[in-house]
Design a protein around this motif. Structure first.
Motif, mmCIF file in Angstrom:
data_model
loop_
_atom_site.group_PDB
_atom_site.id
_atom_site.type_symbol
_atom_site.label_atom_id
_atom_site.label_comp_id
_atom_site.label_asym_id
_atom_site.label_seq_id
_atom_site.Cartn_x
_atom_site.Cartn_y
_atom_site.Cartn_z
ATOM 1 N N GLU A 25 0.731 -1.243 0.039
ATOM 2 C CA GLU A 25 0.222 -0.014 0.051
ATOM 3 C C GLU A 25 0.558 1.249 -0.242
ATOM 4 O O GLU A 25 0.573 2.366 -0.279
ATOM 5 N N ILE A 26 2.141 1.073 0.405
ATOM 6 C CA ILE A 26 3.025 2.200 0.433
ATOM 7 C C ILE A 26 4.316 1.617 -0.402
ATOM 8 O O ILE A 26 4.842 0.765 0.040
ATOM 9 N N VAL A 27 4.823 2.517 -1.416
ATOM 10 C CA VAL A 27 5.802 2.247 -2.361
ATOM 11 C C VAL A 27 6.861 3.271 -2.299
ATOM 12 O O VAL A 27 6.476 4.439 -2.521
ATOM 13 N N ILE A 28 8.032 2.910 -1.910
ATOM 14 C CA ILE A 28 9.142 4.020 -2.210
ATOM 15 C C ILE A 28 10.122 3.645 -3.332
ATOM 16 O O ILE A 28 10.419 2.787 -3.569
ATOM 17 N N VAL A 29 10.262 4.708 -4.282
ATOM 18 C CA VAL A 29 11.130 4.526 -5.236
ATOM 19 C C VAL A 29 12.476 5.472 -5.020
ATOM 20 O O VAL A 29 12.343 6.687 -4.880
ATOM 21 N N MET A 30 13.502 4.700 -5.231
ATOM 22 C CA MET A 30 14.839 5.423 -4.918
ATOM 23 C C MET A 30 15.689 5.083 -6.311
ATOM 24 O O MET A 30 15.693 3.733 -6.736
ATOM 25 N N LEU A 31 16.071 6.023 -6.805
ATOM 26 C CA LEU A 31 17.244 5.697 -7.954
ATOM 27 C C LEU A 31 18.609 5.870 -7.518
ATOM 28 O O LEU A 31 18.919 6.831 -6.740
ATOM 29 N N GLY A 32 19.347 5.127 -8.154
ATOM 30 C CA GLY A 32 20.885 5.386 -7.826
ATOM 31 C C GLY A 32 21.391 6.358 -8.894
ATOM 32 O O GLY A 32 20.719 7.035 -9.528
ATOM 33 N N SER A 33 22.839 6.147 -8.949
ATOM 34 C CA SER A 33 23.664 7.276 -9.815
ATOM 35 C C SER A 33 24.112 6.636 -10.991
ATOM 36 O O SER A 33 25.161 7.176 -11.522
ATOM 37 N N ASN A 34 23.325 5.644 -11.469
ATOM 38 C CA ASN A 34 23.986 4.937 -12.704
ATOM 39 C C ASN A 34 23.632 5.558 -14.044
ATOM 40 O O ASN A 34 24.240 5.853 -14.993
ATOM 41 N N ASP A 35 22.530 6.458 -14.026
ATOM 42 C CA ASP A 35 21.947 7.300 -15.101
ATOM 43 C C ASP A 35 23.260 8.247 -15.548
ATOM 44 O O ASP A 35 23.400 8.344 -16.860
ATOM 45 N N VAL A 36 23.908 8.877 -14.690
ATOM 46 C CA VAL A 36 24.806 9.811 -14.970
ATOM 47 C C VAL A 36 25.955 9.231 -15.562
ATOM 48 O O VAL A 36 26.830 9.828 -16.402
ATOM 49 N N LEU A 37 26.192 8.170 -15.295
ATOM 50 C CA LEU A 37 27.219 7.131 -15.890
ATOM 51 C C LEU A 37 27.432 6.629 -17.305
ATOM 52 O O LEU A 37 28.227 6.121 -17.672
ATOM 53 N N ARG A 38 26.035 6.621 -17.516
ATOM 54 C CA ARG A 38 25.594 5.922 -19.066
ATOM 55 C C ARG A 38 26.128 6.609 -19.917
ATOM 56 O O ARG A 38 26.356 7.990 -20.456
ATOM 57 N N LYS A 39 26.770 6.020 -20.991
ATOM 58 C CA LYS A 39 27.327 6.281 -22.243
ATOM 59 C C LYS A 39 26.675 5.645 -23.481
ATOM 60 O O LYS A 39 26.580 4.518 -23.341
ATOM 61 N N ASP A 40 26.924 6.365 -24.719
ATOM 62 C CA ASP A 40 26.568 5.548 -25.746
ATOM 63 C C ASP A 40 25.081 4.618 -25.835
ATOM 64 O O ASP A 40 25.432 3.473 -25.808
ATOM 65 N N PRO A 41 24.119 4.880 -25.468
ATOM 66 C CA PRO A 41 23.865 6.577 -25.449
ATOM 67 C C PRO A 41 23.932 6.985 -24.058
ATOM 68 O O PRO A 41 23.580 6.123 -22.997
ATOM 69 N N SER A 42 23.897 8.532 -23.969
ATOM 70 C CA SER A 42 23.878 8.930 -22.586
ATOM 71 C C SER A 42 22.364 9.336 -22.352
ATOM 72 O O SER A 42 21.435 9.358 -22.860
ATOM 73 N N ILE A 43 22.147 9.580 -21.040
ATOM 74 C CA ILE A 43 20.953 9.964 -20.390
ATOM 75 C C ILE A 43 20.724 11.102 -19.950
ATOM 76 O O ILE A 43 21.486 11.551 -18.936
ATOM 77 N N THR A 44 19.951 12.238 -20.357
ATOM 78 C CA THR A 44 19.881 13.371 -19.824
ATOM 79 C C THR A 44 19.159 13.542 -18.739
ATOM 80 O O THR A 44 18.368 12.728 -18.202
ATOM 81 N N PRO A 45 19.177 14.576 -17.693
ATOM 82 C CA PRO A 45 18.236 14.641 -16.608
ATOM 83 C C PRO A 45 16.867 14.615 -16.983
ATOM 84 O O PRO A 45 16.192 14.028 -16.235
ATOM 85 N N GLN A 46 16.474 15.289 -17.928
ATOM 86 C CA GLN A 46 14.939 15.246 -18.200
ATOM 87 C C GLN A 46 14.384 13.893 -18.698
ATOM 88 O O GLN A 46 13.347 13.621 -18.357
ATOM 89 N N GLU A 47 15.359 13.096 -19.415
ATOM 90 C CA GLU A 47 15.143 11.629 -19.697
ATOM 91 C C GLU A 47 15.104 10.663 -18.317
ATOM 92 O O GLU A 47 14.161 9.848 -18.332
ATOM 93 N N THR A 48 15.981 10.991 -17.330
ATOM 94 C CA THR A 48 16.048 10.412 -16.256
ATOM 95 C C THR A 48 14.538 10.613 -15.597
ATOM 96 O O THR A 48 13.813 9.586 -14.935
ATOM 97 N N VAL A 49 14.028 11.796 -15.186
ATOM 98 C CA VAL A 49 12.961 12.094 -14.721
ATOM 99 C C VAL A 49 11.700 11.586 -15.309
ATOM 100 O O VAL A 49 10.838 11.202 -14.707
ATOM 101 N N ARG A 50 11.703 11.652 -16.767
ATOM 102 C CA ARG A 50 10.476 11.115 -17.667
ATOM 103 C C ARG A 50 10.566 9.635 -17.097
ATOM 104 O O ARG A 50 9.336 9.275 -17.025
ATOM 105 N N ASN A 51 11.578 9.005 -17.448
ATOM 106 C CA ASN A 51 11.838 7.469 -16.917
ATOM 107 C C ASN A 51 10.848 7.631 -15.339
ATOM 108 O O ASN A 51 10.178 6.385 -15.171
ATOM 109 N N LEU A 52 11.537 8.168 -14.386
ATOM 110 C CA LEU A 52 10.796 7.952 -13.154
ATOM 111 C C LEU A 52 9.183 8.105 -13.328
ATOM 112 O O LEU A 52 8.563 7.560 -12.375
ATOM 113 N N GLU A 53 8.801 9.232 -13.872
ATOM 114 C CA GLU A 53 7.291 9.430 -14.082
ATOM 115 C C GLU A 53 6.624 8.306 -14.757
ATOM 116 O O GLU A 53 5.437 7.982 -14.026
ATOM 117 N N LEU A 54 7.267 7.681 -15.597
ATOM 118 C CA LEU A 54 6.383 6.575 -16.393
ATOM 119 C C LEU A 54 6.481 5.227 -15.283
ATOM 120 O O LEU A 54 5.555 4.489 -15.323
#
Length: 202
Positions: A25-54
């Protein structure tokens, strides 16, 4: 649903099939720091948050109805050691976007009184009920724990991390567990009162 720059969301699929999640009934979403380390392709901050929204939107549609979802900021300890200035700025932007996505959480208490009728309709007294109101965004996501250095100065303590200064230590996890209590307590109390009233047929 379209996932931005992600492989098949296998972990999310497994989560939706987990009996423990389906009852949550209660869910906690925590994201680590992998997105900032992604390369080829990289992930922008906007894409990170959009993924979290989805992810949060998908969670609202699966499992228990009327579940509460709490979204945390991204931990930034060690960014100054392991990341470039551009990457550090991206993580700062990620957390700013996360905070903008989550409305400010202000629980407001409403007290109401209802007569408790027992024993052939005789009035036995008054029972007091509590209802909590939450400020939510359109997805029903609530602000979670701030674990970034800019948003929570307490996270700067060295003993909260292992020797690398980046990954949480057992002390760090214990602190986060303790800090979660005042955040989710109103939500848990609301649900306990709902069960209590249901059991009494109120």
């Amino acid at each position: 649903m379209q996932w931005k720059r992600m492989e098949k969301p296998a972990l999310l699929t497994k989560l939706f099939q987990d009996p423990k999640y389906l009852k949550a009934e209660i869910v906690i979403v925590m994201l680590g720091s992998n997105d900032v380390l992604r390369k080829d392709p990289s992930i922008t901050p906007q894409e990170t948050v959009r993924n979290l929204e989805l992810i949060c939107q998908a969670m609202k549609r699966t499992g228990k109805e009327k579940k509460s979802i709490y979204l945390c900021t991204i931990p930034t300890a060690g960014d100054d050691t392991y990341l470039s200035e551009e990457q550090m700025a991206d993580n700062l932007t990620r957390n700013q976007l996360i905070e903008a996505y989550c409305d400010k959480y202000v629980p407001m208490v409403q007290w109401t009184y209802k007569r408790l009728e027992v024993d052939l309709g005789k009035t036995a007294g008054l029972t007091r009920s509590i209802s909590f109101l939450f400020s939510r965004n359109s997805d029903g996501v609530l602000p979670g724990l701030k674990v970034d250095l800019a948003g929570n100065f307490e996270m700067k303590r060295r003993n909260l991390y292992w020797q690398d200064g980046r990954h949480f230590s057992s002390i760090g996890y214990a602190k986060m567990a303790k800090d979660w209590v005042p955040i989710v307590r109103p939500d848990m109390v609301k649900r306990e009162f709902s069960l209590f009233r249901s059991d009494l047929g109120l």
